[in-house]
Motif scaffolding. Structure first.
Motif, PDB file in Angstrom:
ATOM      1  N   SER A  79     -41.463 -81.975 -17.692  1.00 37.13           N
ATOM      2  CA  SER A  79     -42.237 -80.946 -18.384  1.00 37.13           C
ATOM      3  C   SER A  79     -43.661 -81.390 -18.754  1.00 37.13           C
ATOM      4  O   SER A  79     -44.579 -80.590 -18.638  1.00 37.13           O
ATOM      5  N   PRO A  80     -43.912 -82.640 -19.157  1.00 35.10           N
ATOM      6  CA  PRO A  80     -45.310 -83.002 -19.452  1.00 35.10           C
ATOM      7  C   PRO A  80     -46.190 -83.084 -18.206  1.00 35.10           C
ATOM      8  O   PRO A  80     -47.404 -83.104 -18.305  1.00 35.10           O
ATOM      9  N   PHE A  81     -45.577 -83.130 -17.025  1.00 35.42           N
ATOM     10  CA  PHE A  81     -46.337 -83.369 -15.799  1.00 35.42           C
ATOM     11  C   PHE A  81     -46.353 -82.159 -14.859  1.00 35.42           C
ATOM     12  O   PHE A  81     -46.680 -82.296 -13.688  1.00 35.42           O
ATOM     13  N   ARG A  99     -52.400 -79.338  -3.138  1.00 33.84           N
ATOM     14  CA  ARG A  99     -53.174 -80.161  -2.188  1.00 33.84           C
ATOM     15  C   ARG A  99     -52.358 -80.430  -0.930  1.00 33.84           C
ATOM     16  O   ARG A  99     -52.888 -80.377   0.192  1.00 33.84           O
ATOM     17  N   THR A 100     -51.079 -80.725  -1.108  1.00 32.19           N
ATOM     18  CA  THR A 100     -50.218 -80.977   0.048  1.00 32.19           C
ATOM     19  C   THR A 100     -50.113 -79.732   0.919  1.00 32.19           C
ATOM     20  O   THR A 100     -50.197 -79.812   2.152  1.00 32.19           O
ATOM     21  N   ALA A 101     -49.945 -78.573   0.289  1.00 30.91           N
ATOM     22  CA  ALA A 101     -49.856 -77.320   1.051  1.00 30.91           C
ATOM     23  C   ALA A 101     -51.156 -77.066   1.810  1.00 30.91           C
ATOM     24  O   ALA A 101     -51.133 -76.634   2.976  1.00 30.91           O
ATOM     25  N   ARG A 102     -52.303 -77.336   1.189  1.00 30.60           N
ATOM     26  CA  ARG A 102     -53.591 -77.122   1.847  1.00 30.60           C
ATOM     27  C   ARG A 102     -53.713 -78.027   3.074  1.00 30.60           C
ATOM     28  O   ARG A 102     -54.124 -77.572   4.154  1.00 30.60           O
ATOM     29  N   VAL A 103     -53.320 -79.286   2.954  1.00 31.36           N
ATOM     30  CA  VAL A 103     -53.398 -80.214   4.089  1.00 31.36           C
ATOM     31  C   VAL A 103     -52.458 -79.760   5.208  1.00 31.36           C
ATOM     32  O   VAL A 103     -52.815 -79.790   6.399  1.00 31.36           O
ATOM     33  N   LEU A 104     -51.262 -79.315   4.840  1.00 30.83           N
ATOM     34  CA  LEU A 104     -50.309 -78.852   5.860  1.00 30.83           C
ATOM     35  C   LEU A 104     -50.843 -77.614   6.578  1.00 30.83           C
ATOM     36  O   LEU A 104     -50.695 -77.483   7.794  1.00 30.83           O
ATOM     37  N   ARG A 105     -51.466 -76.678   5.841  1.00 29.38           N
ATOM     38  CA  ARG A 105     -52.036 -75.476   6.480  1.00 29.38           C
ATOM     39  C   ARG A 105     -53.166 -75.856   7.426  1.00 29.38           C
ATOM     40  O   ARG A 105     -53.281 -75.306   8.519  1.00 29.38           O
ATOM     41  N   GLU A 106     -54.017 -76.785   7.004  1.00 28.22           N
ATOM     42  CA  GLU A 106     -55.123 -77.220   7.868  1.00 28.22           C
ATOM     43  C   GLU A 106     -54.586 -77.882   9.131  1.00 28.22           C
ATOM     44  O   GLU A 106     -55.103 -77.659  10.232  1.00 28.22           O
ATOM     45  N   ALA A 107     -53.557 -78.707   8.988  1.00 26.77           N
ATOM     46  CA  ALA A 107     -52.961 -79.363  10.156  1.00 26.77           C
ATOM     47  C   ALA A 107     -52.343 -78.321  11.082  1.00 26.77           C
ATOM     48  O   ALA A 107     -52.462 -78.417  12.310  1.00 26.77           O
ATOM     49  N   ASP A 108     -51.687 -77.296  10.504  1.00 28.39           N
ATOM     50  CA  ASP A 108     -51.081 -76.231  11.310  1.00 28.39           C
ATOM     51  C   ASP A 108     -52.152 -75.457  12.057  1.00 28.39           C
ATOM     52  O   ASP A 108     -52.005 -75.144  13.246  1.00 28.39           O
ATOM     53  N   THR A 109     -53.262 -75.167  11.380  1.00 31.60           N
ATOM     54  CA  THR A 109     -54.364 -74.447  12.028  1.00 31.60           C
ATOM     55  C   THR A 109     -54.954 -75.274  13.161  1.00 31.60           C
ATOM     56  O   THR A 109     -55.254 -74.757  14.244  1.00 31.60           O
ATOM     57  N   ALA A 110     -55.121 -76.579  12.935  1.00 33.16           N
ATOM     58  CA  ALA A 110     -55.673 -77.454  13.978  1.00 33.16           C
ATOM     59  C   ALA A 110     -54.728 -77.515  15.173  1.00 33.16           C
ATOM     60  O   ALA A 110     -55.200 -77.495  16.323  1.00 33.16           O
ATOM     61  N   LEU A 111     -53.431 -77.544  14.932  1.00 31.00           N
ATOM     62  CA  LEU A 111     -52.481 -77.555  16.049  1.00 31.00           C
ATOM     63  C   LEU A 111     -52.510 -76.247  16.819  1.00 31.00           C
ATOM     64  O   LEU A 111     -52.431 -76.235  18.050  1.00 31.00           O
ATOM     65  N   ALA A 112     -52.670 -75.126  16.112  1.00 37.53           N
ATOM     66  CA  ALA A 112     -52.743 -73.834  16.781  1.00 37.53           C
ATOM     67  C   ALA A 112     -53.993 -73.753  17.639  1.00 37.53           C
ATOM     68  O   ALA A 112     -53.954 -73.221  18.772  1.00 37.53           O
ATOM     69  N   ALA A 135     -48.028 -79.401  -9.906  1.00 38.97           N
ATOM     70  CA  ALA A 135     -48.521 -78.188  -9.253  1.00 38.97           C
ATOM     71  C   ALA A 135     -49.762 -78.497  -8.424  1.00 38.97           C
ATOM     72  O   ALA A 135     -49.886 -78.047  -7.278  1.00 38.97           O
ATOM     73  N   ARG A 136     -50.703 -79.297  -8.989  1.00 42.78           N
ATOM     74  CA  ARG A 136     -51.924 -79.639  -8.232  1.00 42.78           C
ATOM     75  C   ARG A 136     -51.584 -80.462  -6.996  1.00 42.78           C
ATOM     76  O   ARG A 136     -52.141 -80.251  -5.923  1.00 42.78           O
ATOM     77  N   ALA A 137     -50.663 -81.405  -7.130  1.00 39.29           N
ATOM     78  CA  ALA A 137     -50.284 -82.227  -5.983  1.00 39.29           C
ATOM     79  C   ALA A 137     -49.633 -81.375  -4.900  1.00 39.29           C
ATOM     80  O   ALA A 137     -49.912 -81.551  -3.704  1.00 39.29           O
TER      81      ALA A 137
END
Length: 165
Positions: free
Chosen positions: A133-135, A145-158, A140-142
């Motif tokens: 709960s304190p974290f 960021r992980t979701a953003r990197v995964l989306r960018e990698a998916d876009t680059a693969l497409a 959420a931020r981590a």
């Protein structure tokens, strides 16, 4: 033969003494003298300054108290005493190692299915888990960021796949 008067002394041979060297007044090392000017008393400027410091300190100490000299009264000291108490406090042992849902020891997920399971577990337990709960904001931020990197990698693969077609 010459007669001398009774008040006359016999002739003395002329004796001339020349100073060649003397000992340093501070350390006792030999100090050379060329014969010109006042003979040096110290072998170096540092020893001359040390001797002056000693002489001037003695002069100041012998001065009256109101002029900055030493006081004949005994020295009084104020001492600050600090006492430190060391206590032994038992510390809990290392935390139990994390385990997977299957009961196996925790390691990073090894494939996509395990990642999905781990994230699903985090999604279910994070809002009510007292240790997390304190974290929640940092988690959420981590995750964002992980979701953003995964989306960018998916876009680059497409884009790569379209370029190969």
């Amino acid at each position: 033969m010459t007669k001398r008067r009774p008040d006359e002394t016999p002739e003395q041979p002329a004796v001339r003494e020349t100073l060649v060297s003397r000992a340093c007044a501070w350390c006792g090392a030999p100090v050379g003298y060329s014969g010109n000017g006042r003979p040096p008393r110290y072998c170096s400027g540092a020893h001359r300054r040390r001797a002056w410091e000693l002489r001037s300190a003695q002069d100041r100490a012998d001065a009256p108290v109101d002029a900055g000299g030493r006081s004949p009264d005994p020295v009084r000291e104020v001492v600050l005493r600090t006492e430190t108490v060391v206590r032994s406090v038992p510390v809990a042992g290392p935390p139990a190692p994390a385990v997977r849902l299957s009961g196996a020891p925790h390691t990073l997920p090894e494939d996509a299915v395990e990642w999905v399971q781990a994230l699903a577990y985090l999604r279910r337990t994070a809002p009510t888990h007292p240790g997390l709960s304190p974290f929640l904001q940092q988690l959420a931020r981590a995750c964002e960021r992980t979701a953003r990197v995964l989306r960018e990698a998916d876009t680059a693969l497409a884009v790569d796949d379209q370029a190969q077609e």
